[in-house]
Design a protein around this motif. Structure first.
Motif, mmCIF file in Angstrom:
data_model
loop_
_atom_site.group_PDB
_atom_site.id
_atom_site.type_symbol
_atom_site.label_atom_id
_atom_site.label_comp_id
_atom_site.label_asym_id
_atom_site.label_seq_id
_atom_site.Cartn_x
_atom_site.Cartn_y
_atom_site.Cartn_z
ATOM 1 N N LEU A 70 -2.740 77.290 -103.147
ATOM 2 C CA LEU A 70 -3.441 76.116 -102.631
ATOM 3 C C LEU A 70 -2.779 75.600 -101.355
ATOM 4 C CD1 LEU A 70 -5.609 73.928 -102.966
ATOM 5 C CD2 LEU A 70 -3.966 72.673 -104.364
ATOM 6 N N GLY A 71 -1.456 75.605 -101.320
ATOM 7 C CA GLY A 71 -0.734 75.183 -100.127
ATOM 8 C C GLY A 71 -1.032 76.066 -98.935
ATOM 9 N N ILE A 72 -1.087 77.382 -99.164
ATOM 10 C CA ILE A 72 -1.387 78.307 -98.068
ATOM 11 C C ILE A 72 -2.819 78.123 -97.578
ATOM 12 C CG2 ILE A 72 -1.661 80.759 -97.508
ATOM 13 C CD1 ILE A 72 0.752 81.273 -99.353
ATOM 14 N N VAL A 73 -3.748 77.910 -98.508
ATOM 15 C CA VAL A 73 -5.145 77.673 -98.119
ATOM 16 C C VAL A 73 -5.259 76.401 -97.280
ATOM 17 C CG1 VAL A 73 -7.418 77.064 -99.030
ATOM 18 C CG2 VAL A 73 -6.158 78.957 -100.024
ATOM 19 N N LEU A 74 -4.553 75.343 -97.698
ATOM 20 C CA LEU A 74 -4.591 74.101 -96.922
ATOM 21 C C LEU A 74 -3.934 74.265 -95.557
ATOM 22 C CD1 LEU A 74 -3.890 71.379 -99.616
ATOM 23 C CD2 LEU A 74 -6.033 71.897 -98.480
ATOM 24 N N LEU A 75 -2.877 75.075 -95.482
ATOM 25 C CA LEU A 75 -2.261 75.360 -94.177
ATOM 26 C C LEU A 75 -3.252 76.035 -93.236
ATOM 27 C CD1 LEU A 75 1.306 76.670 -95.045
ATOM 28 C CD2 LEU A 75 0.751 74.816 -93.506
ATOM 29 N N LEU A 98 -6.995 75.784 -88.693
ATOM 30 C CA LEU A 98 -8.277 76.197 -88.124
ATOM 31 C C LEU A 98 -9.150 75.003 -87.749
ATOM 32 C CD1 LEU A 98 -9.306 79.222 -90.374
ATOM 33 C CD2 LEU A 98 -8.451 79.278 -88.031
ATOM 34 N N LEU A 99 -9.148 73.978 -88.590
ATOM 35 C CA LEU A 99 -9.989 72.818 -88.339
ATOM 36 C C LEU A 99 -9.311 71.766 -87.473
ATOM 37 C CD1 LEU A 99 -11.497 72.353 -91.916
ATOM 38 C CD2 LEU A 99 -12.546 73.447 -89.929
ATOM 39 N N GLY A 100 -8.017 71.907 -87.242
ATOM 40 C CA GLY A 100 -7.295 70.956 -86.408
ATOM 41 C C GLY A 100 -7.023 69.630 -87.092
ATOM 42 N N ILE A 101 -6.858 69.675 -88.417
ATOM 43 C CA ILE A 101 -6.579 68.449 -89.179
ATOM 44 C C ILE A 101 -5.104 68.472 -89.583
ATOM 45 C CG2 ILE A 101 -7.196 67.082 -91.199
ATOM 46 C CD1 ILE A 101 -9.918 68.501 -91.165
ATOM 47 N N PRO A 102 -4.279 67.654 -88.941
ATOM 48 C CA PRO A 102 -2.844 67.696 -89.221
ATOM 49 C C PRO A 102 -2.480 67.265 -90.648
ATOM 50 C CG PRO A 102 -3.322 66.201 -87.395
ATOM 51 C CD PRO A 102 -4.609 66.745 -87.873
ATOM 52 N N PHE A 103 -3.303 66.401 -91.261
ATOM 53 C CA PHE A 103 -3.016 65.970 -92.628
ATOM 54 C C PHE A 103 -3.076 67.150 -93.600
ATOM 55 C CE2 PHE A 103 -4.548 64.385 -96.754
ATOM 56 C CZ PHE A 103 -3.447 63.624 -97.101
ATOM 57 N N LEU A 104 -4.089 68.008 -93.458
ATOM 58 C CA LEU A 104 -4.198 69.185 -94.328
ATOM 59 C C LEU A 104 -3.033 70.139 -94.101
ATOM 60 C CD1 LEU A 104 -7.968 70.150 -94.291
ATOM 61 C CD2 LEU A 104 -6.678 69.039 -96.106
ATOM 62 N N TRP A 105 -2.615 70.287 -92.868
ATOM 63 C CA TRP A 105 -1.500 71.171 -92.539
ATOM 64 C C TRP A 105 -0.211 70.665 -93.177
ATOM 65 C CZ3 TRP A 105 2.982 71.403 -89.455
ATOM 66 C CH2 TRP A 105 3.397 72.690 -89.148
ATOM 67 N N THR A 106 0.031 69.359 -93.078
ATOM 68 C CA THR A 106 1.227 68.765 -93.677
ATOM 69 C C THR A 106 1.193 68.863 -95.196
ATOM 70 O OG1 THR A 106 1.318 67.212 -91.838
ATOM 71 C CG2 THR A 106 2.612 66.666 -93.789
ATOM 72 N N LEU A 107 0.052 68.584 -95.784
ATOM 73 C CA LEU A 107 -0.096 68.689 -97.232
ATOM 74 C C LEU A 107 0.094 70.130 -97.698
ATOM 75 C CD1 LEU A 107 -0.748 66.886 -99.660
ATOM 76 C CD2 LEU A 107 -3.138 67.499 -99.351
ATOM 77 N N GLY A 108 -0.378 71.083 -96.921
ATOM 78 C CA GLY A 108 -0.188 72.492 -97.249
ATOM 79 C C GLY A 108 1.277 72.900 -97.239
ATOM 80 N N ILE A 109 2.027 72.411 -96.268
ATOM 81 C CA ILE A 109 3.466 72.706 -96.214
ATOM 82 C C ILE A 109 4.168 72.130 -97.437
ATOM 83 C CG2 ILE A 109 5.606 72.153 -95.008
ATOM 84 C CD1 ILE A 109 4.095 72.380 -92.411
ATOM 85 N N ILE A 110 3.842 70.887 -97.776
ATOM 86 C CA ILE A 110 4.480 70.234 -98.915
ATOM 87 C C ILE A 110 4.177 70.981 -100.213
ATOM 88 C CG2 ILE A 110 4.474 68.120 -100.313
ATOM 89 C CD1 ILE A 110 4.038 66.597 -97.658
ATOM 90 N N LEU A 111 2.917 71.339 -100.433
ATOM 91 C CA LEU A 111 2.548 72.046 -101.658
ATOM 92 C C LEU A 111 3.177 73.436 -101.726
ATOM 93 C CD1 LEU A 111 -1.206 71.151 -102.203
ATOM 94 C CD2 LEU A 111 0.770 70.398 -103.507
#
Length: 51
Positions: free
Chosen positions: A4-9, A14-27
């Motif tokens: 799930l973290g990799i998918v969110l990264l 791809l979508l340019g949403i930094p919140f999803l990228w940060t959440l992906g790193i954390i997960l």
């Protein structure tokens, strides 16, 4: 959790949403930590291993 973290990264980059990228790193980091702790035998949340 790692997948799930990799998918969110990927989606965040791809979508340019930094919140999803940060959440992906954390997960991804939390999932890897739980995997390592579970594989060396530490009990996590009452379990001897973590899937």
């Amino acid at each position: 959790m790692i997948i799930l973290g990799i998918v969110l990264l990927v989606l965040g980059s791809l979508l340019g949403i930094p919140f999803l990228w940060t959440l992906g790193i954390i997960l991804t980091v939390i999932g890897a930590l739980l995997l390592v702790l579970g594989s060396v035998g530490h009990a996590i949340g009452g379990r001897r291993h973590y899937w």
